[in-house]
Write an enzyme that holds these catalytic residues in place. Structure first.
Site, PDB file in Angstrom:
ATOM      1  N   ASP A 142      -1.387  -9.583  -0.765  1.00 56.63           N
ATOM      2  CA  ASP A 142      -0.609 -10.578  -1.430  1.00 56.63           C
ATOM      3  C   ASP A 142      -0.445 -10.522  -3.002  1.00 56.63           C
ATOM      4  O   ASP A 142      -0.380 -11.257  -3.712  1.00 56.63           O
ATOM      5  CB  ASP A 142      -1.247 -12.217  -1.507  1.00 56.63           C
ATOM      6  CG  ASP A 142      -1.237 -12.746  -0.172  1.00 56.63           C
ATOM      7  OD1 ASP A 142      -0.184 -12.415   0.812  1.00 56.63           O
ATOM      8  OD2 ASP A 142      -1.927 -13.622   0.296  1.00 56.63           O
ATOM      9  N   LYS A 186       3.663  -7.056  -3.213  1.00 55.84           N
ATOM     10  CA  LYS A 186       4.119  -5.839  -2.597  1.00 55.84           C
ATOM     11  C   LYS A 186       5.516  -5.850  -2.047  1.00 55.84           C
ATOM     12  O   LYS A 186       6.152  -4.823  -2.404  1.00 55.84           O
ATOM     13  CB  LYS A 186       3.427  -5.141  -1.216  1.00 55.84           C
ATOM     14  CG  LYS A 186       1.811  -4.940  -1.504  1.00 55.84           C
ATOM     15  CD  LYS A 186       1.276  -4.694  -0.369  1.00 55.84           C
ATOM     16  CE  LYS A 186       0.791  -6.025   0.709  1.00 55.84           C
ATOM     17  NZ  LYS A 186      -0.045  -6.948   0.140  1.00 55.84           N
ATOM     18  N   GLY A 189       2.761 -11.425   4.999  1.00 53.24           N
ATOM     19  CA  GLY A 189       3.857 -12.221   4.449  1.00 53.24           C
ATOM     20  C   GLY A 189       4.410 -11.619   3.085  1.00 53.24           C
ATOM     21  O   GLY A 189       3.462 -11.710   2.185  1.00 53.24           O
ATOM     22  N   HIS A 190       5.641 -11.097   3.228  1.00 51.19           N
ATOM     23  CA  HIS A 190       5.928 -10.186   1.906  1.00 51.19           C
ATOM     24  C   HIS A 190       7.094 -11.037   1.307  1.00 51.19           C
ATOM     25  O   HIS A 190       8.342 -11.364   2.228  1.00 51.19           O
ATOM     26  CB  HIS A 190       6.331  -8.766   2.214  1.00 51.19           C
ATOM     27  CG  HIS A 190       5.259  -7.870   2.730  1.00 51.19           C
ATOM     28  ND1 HIS A 190       5.185  -6.644   3.120  1.00 51.19           N
ATOM     29  CD2 HIS A 190       3.935  -8.433   2.770  1.00 51.19           C
ATOM     30  CE1 HIS A 190       4.117  -6.288   3.157  1.00 51.19           C
ATOM     31  NE2 HIS A 190       3.121  -7.204   3.109  1.00 51.19           N
ATOM     32  N   GLN A 208      -1.066  -6.232   3.636  1.00 53.27           N
ATOM     33  CA  GLN A 208      -2.671  -6.131   3.596  1.00 53.27           C
ATOM     34  C   GLN A 208      -3.094  -5.587   2.213  1.00 53.27           C
ATOM     35  O   GLN A 208      -2.182  -5.226   1.128  1.00 53.27           O
ATOM     36  CB  GLN A 208      -3.682  -5.933   4.494  1.00 53.27           C
ATOM     37  CG  GLN A 208      -3.396  -7.127   5.711  1.00 53.27           C
ATOM     38  CD  GLN A 208      -2.183  -6.866   6.760  1.00 53.27           C
ATOM     39  OE1 GLN A 208      -2.063  -5.593   7.239  1.00 53.27           O
ATOM     40  NE2 GLN A 208      -1.467  -7.862   6.768  1.00 53.27           N
TER      41      GLN A 208
END
Ligand code: GDP
Ligand code: IMO
Ligand code: MG
Length: 456
Positions: A12, A15, A39-40, A229
């Site tokens: 988080d 990225k 979750g991007h 990650q």
């Protein structure tokens, strides 16, 4: 050429945003590990996209690839594609035939095992990531290519499912219970996954990822690797066992996509750094501010009134609530030993430092410059998590910087950042001996100060 984007901390770090910032010149964007535990976020013109499996380049219309190192849940992939299509995007995503499939039983087992683990639980996202990688290593996995061949699919299921059933029974549960919705029934799984395979084939989504990427590189196209990650939750280089089950670090960009390490090594490797720390999950965190019940270890965190107040301020200003699970994230000061470790493991050629706006307005900004471990000063992360848990952070204090107009600063460039923010950034860059490539001053593409164009 290639550009590899890697999380330098605990996930988080922003990225997705940096993939978007540099994504215009990319032809293909590739995920090389992980799955829908990611979750991007990409924010463009006020629109926010939260992507779990679809590579972030989709927002700019780039071809996306899920490499062989990924674990793919076809159901969540199709749901995500359908949602993006409803929002007017036209994502073109290819999936490696060698990638492993997350099956319903993997998700069930993820939950059962987390509950049983108690203090050793990593606080997983519950997406079945760990159990799928276990089956990959145990040579009982189902691969994407198997979904397209009904005979192979049935063979794989007939071997794997009894194994899973006995595992569930060992945990004292009935695999045929209604609540598992057929997750341990070979016939039901076969029908459902054969149909998913047909859809993958109909939409011509499956590829030999390495060969597909090589054909693009041979045409002098640009390939971006999008790590998910972060380095400190890497299964080898992170805070084991509070880690994810893959390698987010840069070396995996080659193994997880099917191009050689020299291809990745000739390109840029950009470490994405959040200007402070955030963590969803358990385990120690020497620079932690405040205490999040259920995640911070009993003795952890700065629970003084100031510590709690700073944690709340940073969490709210930074919107530090999990993208996938909505859980409040633990927060802390920047941990420089963690970043020194990340710079070496990944071989960063540049840094993107995000969330510099979130720290604006504080009187003082601190960093963990080094640790004291058993009476000795140390400047990098120890190799065991137990030792890391005994580390006390030696803090260094910087003068804070005022709030500023993010878009104006992004337009004017690096020198328009407040002087104290630049001092902070230059300290980080000097300590890691890696140049700053860009600075995030807000979630959007238009709120990023680009210092270096990675593609030239
Ligand atoms: P990722 O998993 O590394 O892609 O990061 P996430 O999307 O899970 O979390 C990053 C969050 O911070 C998202 O809500 C982003 O929109 C937001 N974000 C990214 N960069 C910045 C920044 O520089 N400043 C602020 N305020 N928010 C940012
Ligand atoms: P992105 O790509 C932050 C954490 C979970 C848990 C551990 C193992 O958005 O940065 P898993 O479900 O992978 O088996 O959970 O890893 N975790 C993440 N933390 N960002 C992520 O992804 C994460 N993906 C997994 O919270 O502690
Ligand atoms: Mg995320």
């Amino acid at each position: 050429m290639t550009v590899t984007i890697v999380g330098a901390q605990l996930g988080d770090e922003g990225k997705g945003g940096i993939v978007d910032v540099y994504g215009d010149a990319a032809d293909v964007v590739v995920r090389y590990q992980g799955g829908d535990n990611a979750g991007h976020t990409v924010v463009h013109e006020g629109e926010e996209y939260k992507l779990s499996l679809v590579p972030s380049g989709a927002v700019r219309g780039k071809t996306g690839v899920l490499g062989n190192g990924c674990v793919v849940n076809p159901t969540t992939l199709f749901d995500e594609l359908d949602t993006l299509r409803e929002r007017g995007l036209d994502p073109d995503v290819r999936v490696a035939e060698r990638a492993h499939v997350i099956m319903p039983y993997h998700r069930v087992l993820d939950g059962i095992e987390e509950d049983a683990k108690d203090d050793l639980a990593a606080g997983t996202t519950g997406r079945g990531i760990g159990p799928t990688y276990e089956d990959k290593a145990g040579r009982r996995g189902v691969r994407v290519g198997d979904l397209l061949d009904p005979d192979v699919l049935r063979d794989r299921l007939e071997y794997a499912v009894p194994h899973k059933r006995s595992l569930v029974e060992n945990f004292g549960a009935d695999p045929d219970a209604d609540r598992f919705e057929g997750a341990f029934d070979v016939d039901e799984l076969f029908e459902e996954y054969r149909a998913l395979g047909e859809r993958l084939a109909d939409e011509e989504m499956t590829v030999d990822a390495g060969a597909f990427l090589q054909s693009h590189l041979d045409r002098d196209e640009n390939v971006m690797f999008e790590g998910a990650q972060g380095t400190s939750i890497d299964i080898d280089h992170g805070i084991y066992p509070y880690v994810t089950s893959s390698n987010p670090t840069a070396g995996a960009a080659a193994v997880g996509s099917g191009v050689g390490p020299t291809v990745v090594g000739q390109g840029e490797v950009v470490g994405i750094v959040k200007g402070y720390l955030s963590r969803v999950g358990t385990g120690p965190l020497p620079t932690e501010l405040g205490h999040v019940e259920g995640q911070t270890p009993p003795e952890g965190g700065d629970t003084s009134e100031t510590g709690q107040a700073l944690a709340t301020y940073i969490r709210d200003e930074g919107g530090e609530y999990g993208t996938v699970t909505g859980r409040p994230r633990r927060v802390g000061w920047l941990d420089i030993p963690m970043l020194r470790h990340a710079a070496r493991v990944n071989g960063f050629t540049g840094l993107a430092v995000n969330h510099v706006d979130v720290l604006a307005g504080l009187d003082e900004v601190k960093v963990g410059h080094s640790y004291t471990l058993d009476g000795e000063e140390t400047t990098t992360m120890p190799a065991t998590t137990e030792k890391w848990g005994r580390c006390e952070a030696n803090l260094r204090t910087f003068d804070g910087w005022p709030e500023f107009d993010a878009e104006q600063v992004a337009q004017e460039g690096y020198d328009a950042l407040p002087e104290n923010a630049r001092t902070y950034l230059e300290y980080v860059s000097d300590e890691l001996d890696v140049p700053i490539y860009c600075v995030g001053v807000g979630p959007g593409r238009e709120q990023t100060v680009v210092v270096e164009d990675v593609w030239t």
